[in-house]
Write an enzyme that holds these catalytic residues in place. Structure first.
Site, mmCIF file in Angstrom:
data_model
loop_
_atom_site.group_PDB
_atom_site.id
_atom_site.type_symbol
_atom_site.label_atom_id
_atom_site.label_comp_id
_atom_site.label_asym_id
_atom_site.label_seq_id
_atom_site.Cartn_x
_atom_site.Cartn_y
_atom_site.Cartn_z
ATOM 1 N N THR A 70 0.837 -1.209 0.000
ATOM 2 C CA THR A 70 0.000 0.000 0.000
ATOM 3 C C THR A 70 0.870 1.255 0.000
ATOM 4 O O THR A 70 0.605 2.213 -0.734
ATOM 5 C CB THR A 70 -0.930 -0.010 1.234
ATOM 6 O OG1 THR A 70 -1.748 -1.173 1.159
ATOM 7 C CG2 THR A 70 -1.798 1.229 1.298
ATOM 8 N N GLN A 179 0.564 -8.780 -6.721
ATOM 9 C CA GLN A 179 0.086 -10.151 -6.965
ATOM 10 C C GLN A 179 0.849 -10.847 -8.080
ATOM 11 O O GLN A 179 0.684 -12.050 -8.278
ATOM 12 C CB GLN A 179 -1.413 -10.154 -7.296
ATOM 13 C CG GLN A 179 -2.312 -9.746 -6.148
ATOM 14 C CD GLN A 179 -2.349 -10.770 -5.007
ATOM 15 O OE1 GLN A 179 -1.901 -11.911 -5.143
ATOM 16 N NE2 GLN A 179 -2.887 -10.359 -3.872
ATOM 17 N N HIS A 201 4.438 -10.170 1.982
ATOM 18 C CA HIS A 201 3.574 -11.180 2.617
ATOM 19 C C HIS A 201 2.723 -11.975 1.632
ATOM 20 O O HIS A 201 1.987 -12.868 2.031
ATOM 21 C CB HIS A 201 2.726 -10.561 3.732
ATOM 22 C CG HIS A 201 1.577 -9.709 3.294
ATOM 23 N ND1 HIS A 201 0.282 -10.138 3.379
ATOM 24 C CD2 HIS A 201 1.531 -8.453 2.791
ATOM 25 C CE1 HIS A 201 -0.525 -9.167 2.954
ATOM 26 N NE2 HIS A 201 0.204 -8.141 2.599
ATOM 27 N N CYS A 322 -9.523 -7.022 1.806
ATOM 28 C CA CYS A 322 -9.470 -5.655 2.331
ATOM 29 C C CYS A 322 -10.852 -5.050 2.458
ATOM 30 O O CYS A 322 -11.007 -3.968 3.002
ATOM 31 C CB CYS A 322 -8.640 -4.761 1.412
ATOM 32 S SG CYS A 322 -6.945 -5.306 1.292
#
Ligand code: PLP
Length: 376
Positions: A70, A179, A201, A322
């Site tokens: 982010t 991704q 992660h 999210c």
């Protein structure tokens, strides 16, 4: 637990946790310290940066560690616009980006920028031609993700980069590769993007660490966090050495067996697609990346499916993790019939996923279909 939500986050292998533990306890020095332990930590930091940069095939000095994907996305959008502030105040992006990019674009709108949000087709596809057609002489930045986190669609970044060089060479290109990193093979050179964001992660690294590649066309990038001068003076704050050590170890582990793991993911996705397709009323949606499979059990609300499977120890997601229960903007952008849209689920796979996991999930979905009433 059967974990089929690797696009949300991934388990950390023991070797990654061990690498982090060592840096938290024995080798804890601040890399800016001027005594031997600090200098040794600085050398290790350089090594970890080289490992992550190596996986992107970019010069290590062009890779900046961030606190997450982010942060990288936000920095990329704001830094790209800042670099091109004299070119214009127009951004091209897609309606299916992660909120990290969308919210950064909305923030730029509040600063007076105009943003074009491109819609995908019903299957999640967006062509390079559609992106390029939206580019204008005053387009400062194009931001298009490499792999969609909810649908798995892979977007044509290389073609967009090539087209931009012809149509408007000064426009900068950002891709959110969170991704795509170590899931679809790429290097920053082959992509041709000026800014590439990634996150640890999603590949077996710890949460709370990511990185942004900033290419040389951003001559003096706007610092994200001024301060003590870490990360080339652009992103200050004492380096998160344990997180970075874990990130580098995760990259090392994945890279060592990359082709084998990608073949395994592709096989599992194909197997899951076959098994799920046999469930009545189930439609597959989108696709392309080897680790993500989206589907709609048309008529059965997705949150009920997620809850039912969760009660049986199976973790899948209803759209992006999210969004927590709110309708997904990605699914909304597909303009599917209401019953299809309300029933979209996502399965996502990792190196640990087995055919037995898929069989258990398929069985649970079939039971949900047979035993629950459709409500949409
Ligand atoms: N971009 C995409 C495509 C993602 O899937 C995610 C996480 O789900 C992010 C950005 C945000 O990454 P992070 O969780 O590291 O902030």
């Amino acid at each position: 637990m059967i974990y089929l939500d690797h696009a949300a986050t991934t388990p950390v292998p023991r070797a990654v946790a061990d690498a982090m533990y060592e840096v938290l306890t024995d080798q804890f020095a601040n890399p800016s310290a001027q005594y031997a332990a600090g200098l040794a930590m600085k050398r290790r930091l350089d090594q970890w940066r080289m490992t992550v940069a190596g996986a992107l095939d970019c010069p290590p000095e062009r890779l900046y560690f961030t606190s997450c994907g982010t942060e990288g996305d936000t920095w990329a959008v704001t830094a790209g616009c800042w670099q091109n502030r004299r070119l214009g105040r127009h951004i091209v992006t897609t309606a299916v980006e992660h909120s990290a990019v969308l919210e950064a674009c909305r923030w730029m709108e509040r600063q007076g920028y105009e943003v074009t949000y491109l819609s995908p087709d019903r299957n999640g596809a967006i062509s390079a031609e559609a992106v390029l057609a939206a580019v204008r002489p005053d387009t400062a930045l194009v931001s298009v993700m490499l792999v969609n986190n909810e649908l798995g669609n892979v977007y044509p970044i290389t073609d967009i980069a090539r087209g931009l060089r012809e149509k408007n060479p000064d426009t900068l290109l950002h891709t959110d590769a969170v991704q795509g990193f170590l899931k679809v093979p790429f290097s920053v050179g082959t992509l041709g993007a000026d800014l590439v964001s990634i996150s640890a992660h999603k590949i077996g690294g710890p949460k709370g660490i990511g990185a942004l590649y900033i290419g040389q066309r951003l001559r003096s990038p706007r610092p994200l966090i001024p301060g003590g001068g870490q990360e080339g003076g652009l992103r200050s704050g004492t380096e998160a050495t344990a997180q970075i050590a874990g990130f580098a170890k995760a990259v090392e582990l994945r890279q060592a067996r990359l082709s084998e793991q990608l073949a395994h993911l592709a096989h599992i996705r194909e197997y899951a697609a076959q098994q799920l397709s046999a469930i009545p009323d189930l439609e597959l949606i989108g696709g392309g990346a080897p680790h993500i499979l989206a589907a709609s059990l048309v008529g059965w609300p997705s949150q009920n499916i997620v809850n039912d499977l969760s009660a049986q120890g199976i973790c899948i997601s209803a759209g992006s993790a999210c969004h927590r229960g709110k309708p997904s903007h990605v699914v909304a952008a597909l303009h599917l019939p209401k019953r299809t849209a309300g029933s979209v689920i996502r399965l996502s796979f990792g190196p640990e996923t087995t055919e037995a996991d898929i069989d258990a999930c398929t069985e649970a979905l079939r039971r949900h279909h047979d035993e629950r009433m459709p409500m949409l």
